[in-house]
Design an enzyme around this catalytic site. Structure first.
Site, short mmCIF file in Angstrom:
data_model
loop_
_atom_site.label_atom_id
_atom_site.label_comp_id
_atom_site.label_asym_id
_atom_site.label_seq_id
_atom_site.Cartn_x
_atom_site.Cartn_y
_atom_site.Cartn_z
CG ASP A 1 -9.48 -0.28 4.90
OD1 ASP A 1 -9.17 -0.62 3.74
OD2 ASP A 1 -8.80 -0.58 5.89
CE LYS B 1 -3.84 -2.37 2.27
NZ LYS B 1 -4.49 -2.73 3.54
CD GLN C 1 -3.51 -4.34 6.78
OE1 GLN C 1 -3.41 -3.40 6.01
NE2 GLN C 1 -4.12 -5.46 6.44
#
Length: 281
Positions: free
Chosen positions: A120, A53, A97
Site C-alpha cells: 500500500d 482487489k 484494509q
C-alpha cells in the site's frame, strides 16, 4: 470543444495484462506471488474494495490470502497476525484494509508491516523514500495517477500542477511524485484563500477532497488536464467524483470520469506493487 476522456479502466486493463504475462514467465522459477489481505469489521465499502482487489489478483496470477476478522478483534490480535505474515517467506505483500475500527490504531498497524511487504506504500520508511527520491513502494492511487498521465501522453515536466487536498494517502504523495516529474506544484486545502482562482492557474488540476461535484468550471483553466480522485454519491445516489464532470468537460482539455477513471488504476498499481515485492524476494 469537449475534453478528451481519459479511460482509466482501459489503461488499468493494459497494465494487468502486462503483469499477467510477467507473472506467468516468473512462476516456473520463483513460485507464485502471494498477497495477504486483512479486513476487520463489516464496512461495506471496504468489503467491495477487497473483493475487487482479490479478483484482480486472481486475474494476474497472484495468490491472495484473505483474513476477514470480526469487528471485535483486538489490536493485539491484528498486530500478531501482521507479524506472522511478515515472517512468512511465501507472503510477498501485506495489505491491511483501512479504515480499521475505532479501537485499533491505524498508524501502529501500518508501522508493524514490514516495509518490504508494504504494497500500500503507507509505511513511514516508504513515504520517506518517496520524499527523498529513493526506491520504495508508492501508495497506489498517486502512482496510478502518474501512470495514467504517462500512458495518455500528458506532459508533466514544466507544467503548473495544483492539487486540491493534502491527505497522506493522495495529496502529499502525488505532490512529491509531480515534483519528481519536474512539475511546479501547489497544494491547496480547506484554508486556502481564493481557491477557484488558484486552481485556474493549473495546467494539471488534481482533486482529492471527498466532496461531491465540488470543482466546477470556475476552477478550471481552458484546456487544463483534470484528474478526479473522488468517489462519492450524488443526491440521486449515483456514483460521482469531486469534480462536476458535466460542467467541466467543455472547458478541460482532458478529464478523468468517475467511475472508470482513477479508481481502476489504484487496483492496477496495487497489483504492480505486489509483483515488485515478489521480484525483490
Amino acid at each position: 470543444m469537449s475534453a478528451e476522456i481519459i479511460n482509466g479502466k482501459q489503461i488499468a486493463e493494459d497494465i494487468k495484462n502486462e503483469l499477467k504475462d510477467k507473472v506467468e514467465n516468473m512462476v516456473s522459477t520463483k513460485g507464485q506471488p502471494t498477497l495477504a489481505v486483512v479486513l476487520v469489521g463489516e464496512d461495506q465499502a471496504s468489503q467491495v474494495y477487497v473483493r475487487n482487489k482479490k479478483r484482480a489478483c486472481e486475474y494476474v496470477g497472484i495468490r491472495s490470502l484473505s483474513y476477514e476478522l470480526p469487528e471485535a478483534t483486538t489490536q493485539e490480535e491484528i498486530l500478531a497476525l501482521v507479524q506472522e505474515l511478515n515472517e512468512r517467506e511465501d507472503v510477498h505483500g501485506i495489505l491491511v484494509q483501512l479504515p480499521l475500527p475505532a479501537h485499533i490504531d491505524d498508524d501502529l498497524v501500518i508501522m508493524t508491516i514490514d516495509p518490504k511487504k508494504d504494497v500500500d506504500g503507507f509505511h513511514p520508511i516508504n513515504v520517506g523514500n518517496l520524499s527523498i527520491g529513493h526506491d520504495g513502494f508508492v501508495s497506489c492511487t498517486p502512482a496510478g495517477i502518474i501512470e495514467l498521465m504517462k500512458r495518455s501522453q500528458i506532459e508533466m515536466s514544466g507544467k503548473n500542477c495544483v492539487i486540491v487536498g493534502r491527505s497522506n494517502i493522495v495529496g502529499k504523495p502525488i505532490a512529491m511524485l509531480m515534483i519528481r516529474e519536474h512539475a511546479t506544484v501547489t497544494v491547496t486545502h480547506s484554508r486556502t484563500k481564493n481557491l477557484p482562482e488558484v486552481c485556474k492557474q493549473a495546467d494539471i488540476l488534481i482533486v482529492a477532497i471527498g466532496r461531491a461535484k465540488f470543482v466546477t468550471k470556475e476552477f478550471v483553466k481552458e484546456g487544463a488536464v483534470v484528474i478526479d480522485v473522488g468517489i462519492n454519491r450524488d443526491e440521486n445516489g449515483k456514483l460521482c467524483g469531486d469534480v462536476d464532470f458535466d460542467d467541466c468537460v467543455e472547458v478541460a482539455g482532458a478529464i478523468t470520469p468517475v467511475p472508470k477513471g482513477v479508481g481502476p488504476m489504484t487496483i492496477a498499481m496495487l497489483i504492480s506493487n505486489c509483483v515488485k515485492a515478489y521480484e525483490k524476494n
